[in-house]
Design a protein around this motif. Structure first.
Motif, PDB file in Angstrom:
ATOM      1  N   HIS A  38       0.782  -1.058  -0.098  1.00  0.00           N
ATOM      2  CA  HIS A  38      -0.079  -0.057   0.068  1.00  0.00           C
ATOM      3  C   HIS A  38       0.897   1.329  -0.010  1.00  0.00           C
ATOM      4  CE1 HIS A  38      -2.635  -3.014   0.638  1.00  0.00           C
ATOM      5  NE2 HIS A  38      -2.540  -3.157   2.047  1.00  0.00           N
ATOM      6  N   GLY A  39       2.064   1.105  -0.664  1.00  0.00           N
ATOM      7  CA  GLY A  39       2.875   2.341  -0.945  1.00  0.00           C
ATOM      8  C   GLY A  39       3.727   2.715   0.310  1.00  0.00           C
ATOM      9  N   LEU A  40       3.914   1.624   1.250  1.00  0.00           N
ATOM     10  CA  LEU A  40       4.898   1.829   2.304  1.00  0.00           C
ATOM     11  C   LEU A  40       5.522   0.599   2.633  1.00  0.00           C
ATOM     12  CD1 LEU A  40       1.939   3.202   5.091  1.00  0.00           C
ATOM     13  CD2 LEU A  40       3.733   4.679   3.743  1.00  0.00           C
ATOM     14  N   ASP A  41       6.587   0.884   3.305  1.00  0.00           N
ATOM     15  CA  ASP A  41       7.645  -0.229   3.563  1.00  0.00           C
ATOM     16  C   ASP A  41       7.119  -0.995   4.774  1.00  0.00           C
ATOM     17  OD1 ASP A  41       9.605  -1.787   4.320  1.00  0.00           O
ATOM     18  OD2 ASP A  41      11.064  -0.592   3.289  1.00  0.00           O
ATOM     19  N   SER A  42       7.003  -2.343   4.602  1.00  0.00           N
ATOM     20  CA  SER A  42       6.232  -3.087   5.613  1.00  0.00           C
ATOM     21  C   SER A  42       7.332  -3.646   6.840  1.00  0.00           C
ATOM     22  CB  SER A  42       5.860  -4.178   4.902  1.00  0.00           C
ATOM     23  OG  SER A  42       6.835  -5.080   4.416  1.00  0.00           O
ATOM     24  N   GLY A  43       8.428  -3.332   6.291  1.00  0.00           N
ATOM     25  CA  GLY A  43       9.701  -3.775   7.403  1.00  0.00           C
ATOM     26  C   GLY A  43       9.804  -5.327   7.221  1.00  0.00           C
TER      27      GLY A  43
END
Length: 368
Positions: free
Chosen positions: A171-176
């Motif tokens: 969703h456009g973010l780094d999930s880690g």
């Protein structure tokens, strides 16, 4: 338990290979997720001897499958040809566990009975974002060998998870995580690592109980990381993100092929097969940390590269026997240069999300 008698031991298919991949369809200009997989598939036909191309649960993906192949090189060459055919039909494709920037809920489901049943079972779990995996089948000579190889390959599932992490963004973010897809998939019922089985009858009894408890149509609704597949006469390894790089697919396929052959001859470990709980914990660590993970191996937490090189050393003699040794060497490149998640993060550092998407499209379209 099966829809027909088990198909193990089909002449000419002992330790033959099949490679399946799910690829996401994207808009050629914006590279955003687009629900055009079925449309693209309608524009080309694949003769049986060249494999197959089908829709799957989500309209934003296509499933490509090789025919029965002798070795990893042939399997990946067939997949490369199918990718080219899909591109010629107008499909822009990316190989990744999930679309890195796909919006939550941007989902269209394919209207077919099997997928309608899956949607009815999973409901909101299936309405998050499309997920894509790489599956490798290895043909088995008989049911007893299938269970023995299944048990042996099961031990390597955390390593395969680490080598194939290719969905760090969601969703456009780094999930880690190295693979967000794996953790999304863990939310599904039966989306886990199953236990070891003593015999094929033990497997049949366990599957029958799960199918009955889940009111599932058949055993193919057991979305395990690995499973015997009696209808096809194979053991199927399923724990891997879809890959953009054909070379990486070659290396993974060669490794699984050779480890399956090695497992057929290997004795049961003196301490027995690993407990499901331990494998699940290692699988999470692999999904989180990718190549940087330490996993339980031979009784101690061990770095993934060390485990991978031990697996390759065990596999190499069998890879030569099977004609997959050239493909196996591709994994050294992964260990040296990074896996899919590492390459996506490097692209993001260079140019943000647009660079990630361009990297995936370019690598997915690249020749072997």
């Amino acid at each position: 338990m099966t829809e027909r008698d088990p198909a193990f031991g089909v002449p000419g298919r002992d330790f033959a290979l099949g490679v399946e991949e799910e690829l996401l369809t994207v808009d050629p200009a914006t590279l955003a997720l687009t629900h055009t997989g079925v449309d693209a598939l309608s524009r080309f036909d694949v003769p049986a001897e060249a494999g197959s191309a089908h829709p799957d649960t989500y309209a934003a993906l296509v499933e490509l499958a090789s025919p029965v192949c002798a070795n990893a090189e042939e399997g990946v060459w067939r997949i490369a040809a199918l990718r080219a055919q899909a591109r010629n039909a107008g499909a822009a494709l990316i190989g990744a566990g999930i679309h890195p920037a796909g919006a939550f809920g941007d989902v269209v489901h394919v209207d077919e009975p099997r997928y309608d049943e899956i949607h009815a079972q999973l409901r909101g779990l299936l309405r998050r974002t499309p997920t894509c995996a790489l599956h490798v089948h290895v043909g088995m000579p008989d049911a007893a060998t299938a269970i023995h190889v299944y048990n042996g390959l099961r031990e390597w599932l955390p390593l395969l998870q680490a080598l194939t992490g290719n969905s760090p963004f969601w969703h456009g973010l780094d999930s880690g995580l190295a693979t967000a897809r794996a953790q999304l998939f863990r939310g599904y019922p039966r989306g886990d690592i199953p236990p070891a089985f003593r015999t094929f009858e033990d497997f049949e009894e366990s599957v029958a109980a799960v199918v009955a408890a889940g009111d599932a149509p058949d055993y193919t609704f057991l979305w395990w990381d690995i499973r015997p597949h009696p209808n096809l006469g194979t053991v199927e390894v399923r724990a891997m993100d879809a890959q953009s790089s054909l070379a990486t697919i070659a290396g993974l396929t060669g490794l699984i092929h050779a480890l399956a052959r090695a497992a057929a001859d290997a004795a049961v470990p003196s301490g027995g097969w690993s407990a499901r709980e331990a494998l699940m914990e290692s699988s999470f660590r692999a999904a989180r940390d990718g190549l940087a993970a330490t996993l339980l191996h031979d009784g101690a937490l061990t770095p993934v590269p060390e485990i991978a090189r031990a697996a390759m050393a065990q596999a190499r003699p069998f890879a030569r026997e099977l004609g997959s040794d050239g493909a196996l060497e591709q994994l050294e490149r992964v260990l040296t240069e990074g896996a899919g998640a590492d390459r996506q993060r490097a692209a993001f550092a260079r140019g943000g999300m647009r660079a990630v998407l361009e990297h995936l499209v370019t690598e997915t379209a690249a020749a072997l």
